[in-house]
Structure formats: C-alpha cells, structure tokens
Design an enzyme around this catalytic site. Sequence first.
Site, PDB file in Angstrom:
ATOM      1  N   CYS A   1       0.820  -1.214   0.000  1.00 26.94           N
ATOM      2  CA  CYS A   1       0.000   0.000   0.000  1.00 26.94           C
ATOM      3  C   CYS A   1       0.847   1.254   0.000  1.00 26.94           C
ATOM      4  O   CYS A   1       2.018   1.232   0.348  1.00 26.94           O
ATOM      5  CB  CYS A   1      -0.882   0.065   1.242  1.00 26.94           C
ATOM      6  SG  CYS A   1      -2.124  -1.208   1.315  1.00 26.94           S
TER       7      CYS A   1
ATOM      8  N   GLY B   1       0.318   0.282  -5.064  1.00 21.15           N
ATOM      9  CA  GLY B   1      -0.951  -0.434  -4.998  1.00 21.15           C
ATOM     10  C   GLY B   1      -1.947   0.103  -6.004  1.00 21.15           C
ATOM     11  O   GLY B   1      -2.185   1.304  -6.046  1.00 21.15           O
TER      12      GLY B   1
ATOM     13  N   SER C   1      11.970  -1.899 -13.212  1.00 20.98           N
ATOM     14  CA  SER C   1      12.404  -1.981 -11.818  1.00 20.98           C
ATOM     15  C   SER C   1      13.891  -2.292 -11.670  1.00 20.98           C
ATOM     16  O   SER C   1      14.470  -2.039 -10.626  1.00 20.98           O
ATOM     17  CB  SER C   1      11.552  -3.007 -11.058  1.00 20.98           C
ATOM     18  OG  SER C   1      11.596  -4.248 -11.698  1.00 20.98           O
TER      19      SER C   1
ATOM     20  N   CYS D   1      12.591 -11.993   4.220  1.00 18.96           N
ATOM     21  CA  CYS D   1      12.292 -12.696   2.961  1.00 18.96           C
ATOM     22  C   CYS D   1      13.546 -13.366   2.393  1.00 18.96           C
ATOM     23  O   CYS D   1      13.448 -14.293   1.606  1.00 18.96           O
ATOM     24  CB  CYS D   1      11.629 -11.764   1.954  1.00 18.96           C
ATOM     25  SG  CYS D   1      12.531 -10.252   1.610  1.00 18.96           S
TER      26      CYS D   1
END
Length: 462
Positions: free
Chosen positions: A11, A37, A293, A446
């Site tokens: 978000c 988002g 990216s 992660c």
Amino acid sequence: MNENKSLKINCGVCGVFGTEQAAHLIYLALYALQHRGAESAGIISTDGGNFYAHRGMGEVATVFSSPQIFDTLSGNAAIGHNRYSTTGASDPINMQPLFTKYWGGEIAIGHNGNITNYKTLRTKLESSGATFRTESDTELFLHLIARCRKKDLGERLATAFKHIKGAYSLVAMTRDSLIAARDPHGVRPLALGKLEDGFIVASETCAFDIMKAEYIRDVEPGEILIIDKNGPRTAARMATKRSASCIFEFVYFSRPDSKVFGENVDKLRRAMGRRLAWESPAEADFVISVPDSSNTAALGYSEASGIRLELGLIRNHYVGRTFILPDQKIRDIDALIKYNPVKGVISGKNIIVVDDSIVRGTTSRKIVSMLKEAGANKVHYRVSSPPLISPCFYGIDIPTFSELAAHKHDIEEIRRKIGADSLAYLSIDGMLSVSKRKPGEFCTACFSKKYPIPGDFEENVK
Ligand code: AMP
C-alpha cells in the site's frame, strides 16, 4: 509446513494538513504512489466539521475520473490510500481510508503494512461483542482506539497501538488534526514534508516532489506525530525495539526517485548493482536490465564492470505488474506481453541480464527464452538481491513458501529452470553493505527467514 493464505497487502499512504485544495494534492500524491498499490484508491477530506469520502476499485485515474469528484471533497486536510492485496480480495468493503465515529469524535485512517496478530486480536474483539465491517487488519486500529478511554489523543493512540504487533505506517485524521505513526520497528517508510502553506506525510518522497514539498524528516519508528494548527509535534513515542526497516523497499518496491528510511533509493539500488558486478562478474558484449524496476541496478552493474548498458528489452507500459494477475497460466502470458526483445541488438551477442529479484521464476524464464529466441548467444542472469526464500508477513506481496523458486530449489536448479547460461544473486552481506546504516537495522526476513516481529504467522514458519 502449512501455507499462509492470509491477506497480503502492498500500500501507499499520504496526508496533507493546513492547505487549500487538500484533496486535490492528495490525488497527485496518490498518482506518485501508484506503484505501491493499484487495486483501489481513496481520499477522505475534512473541513473541520464534516468528512467527505471518495473511494473506488482500480487505479487512481479510474477512481478519480472526473474533476467534479473534487467539488465534493472539500476542506484543508485530507488523507489518501492506494491499496493492492493478493488473496481474492478485490472487494470494495476493504477499500481505504476507513472512517468511523466514536465517543472521541470522528477518525479516518489509512494503513500500509500488516498486523501480525490480526487473527488473535480480531477473535478477542469479536468475542467481546465487536462487529467488523471489513476484512482488513486496518479496522483493528479503529476498534482499539474507540475502546481506549484516555482523554488525550496522543495517549489514546499510543495505548491502542500497544496491543498491535506487526508493521504499520499509518495516516489518520480527526476534525482538526492529521496523525502519522510508525510501528516501533519502523518496517514501512513514512516521511514528513513541508508544503508552502501546510504539511504533508507520505510513504515515499516522490509524492512530495510533485507538489514541490520540502522533505523535513522521516516519522520515526514508534513515533506518533500529530499535525494541527500549531504545526507538527511528537504526541507520543512507543518504546522502540530494534529497527527493522524493510530492505525490499530498496531492492524493488520504492521508486528510485524517492528517499525512504532517510536514504536515496537510486543511490542504494545502483550500489547493489555495482556490488553484484564485483561479486559475480561475467564476460559479455553488454548489460541489459529487466525494465523498469531493474534499470537502476543495471546501471550500477554496467558502471562497475565497465561493460556498456544496452536497451535490449522493451517494456509495454500499458500492462499492469506481473503479479497483478492471480492465475499462473495467465501470468506466463502476461510476462510475454509485458516485455519484448530488440532482436537487432540481441542477435549473436553474449548478454548479462540484471533483474532486481526472482520470485517464482516466471519472469526470468520467459526473458531468457525470449532472448534466446531472438538469437542471443549466452545469457548470464544476475539478480541484484539474494534468493527470496520466505514470504513477507509485514506488508509486501511475496507469496507462499511453495511458490518461491528459491525455497524449493538451489541456485543451479533455478539456473536450469530458467534456462540461463549462468545465474548469480547478490549476497545478503553485499545487499546490506550499500546502506550507511548498520546491517542489524534492516528486516531481511524474505531473504533470511529471520522474522524480527512475532505474530500469528509463526505457526506457518518451520
Ligand atoms: P517472478 O516472475 O515471479 O520471478 O517475479 C520476478 C519479477 O517480479 C522481478 O522482475 C521483479 O521486478 C518483480 N517483483 C518482485 N517482487 C515483486 C512484488 N512483491 N510484487 C510485484 N512484482 C514483484
């Protein structure tokens, strides 16, 4: 091992106070934060008496499709939210900002992050009679604030937040104030800026640039900042644990033109590319990025290796992010319509491809096969982050264990799976070395499976 199917959310949040056309500025900020988002967008504004809301499913341009919408969003303060969730949750009930009336007045709230004791808290509140209107963990804030009897707003928020574990950077608004707060670990970013005639807070500073706001500082981990007619003040500080800023914000999520956690994303992402070139060199005619990216990391790789950068893949900008489509079969097609190789550049060449991350391995596999079909001789795949081995439970869509390529396979197996001639990832130490902060101040869960904040998800992590 169980799989975690909880709602995972990326978000963006923003808020302005003390400025004319507040809702319109938030609209611009939401555009800048769109990459955080795209599933729903919303704005709530206040004129100090009433509150006005407009929320809808889809991207900012879809939700705010006519200028007339702003006629109804009056006031000198507003907050906004872009939301992207992954599990079947394309549901209007979960759109933010949320709003409620309680004994203390009205409050609107928008949240970026993930509450890790959501299930426990929700069950507890429901068993004591609370009814929930959404499936979103953000609603917990409203319930807990409403239950706290402290008179002072800052104390009330701090007392309510004590129950909450997890990652949250939030913006909230009462009739006469804008609130910005970050969890005690400071997992997600949130920055404070100065407008000509007021103040702004946003997940990333790229939202400031669009309205020429000046970056003042980050909202600090554990800080509850209240901005009212007297300006910003720290209303409360929650005891801060060890800082655990999300390193994936630098790897992939934030825009390179943003400052997050007080550092320039562009600078760190380039440094990751440079470090990758140093750790894992390859012989090639040129370097290409997986746009957009990986552009910045590829620049760094090219710079450090002395191997020129080429434009070998063209991205179709009219397709959403690969992850936006939930079904694997569709995702494969999506990768194909998203990228196309420039055959004249690729044919007969040895190529280094720099990608920011391999999640499921879908994009990398498609890209290698595309490049080979376009006549590439050798394809050396270089990833400017370490292997992703565990899901994120703090607000970024990194999927379940079984979907993560590096959870199931070692690097050689992944290399074979994606069809590259060589494959190398940046090391965890290498990734962390690019920041001026101490390595221990980041969340690397992660990549390391070391989760700094406990929660209900732990039963799924063995
Ligand atoms: P995959 O095809 O599943 O291996 O995904 C890898 C690609 O997705 C990389 O090129 C990344 O740029 C991008 N990516 C990485 N993390 C995310 C995320 N959380 N949401 C959307 N895209 C991502």
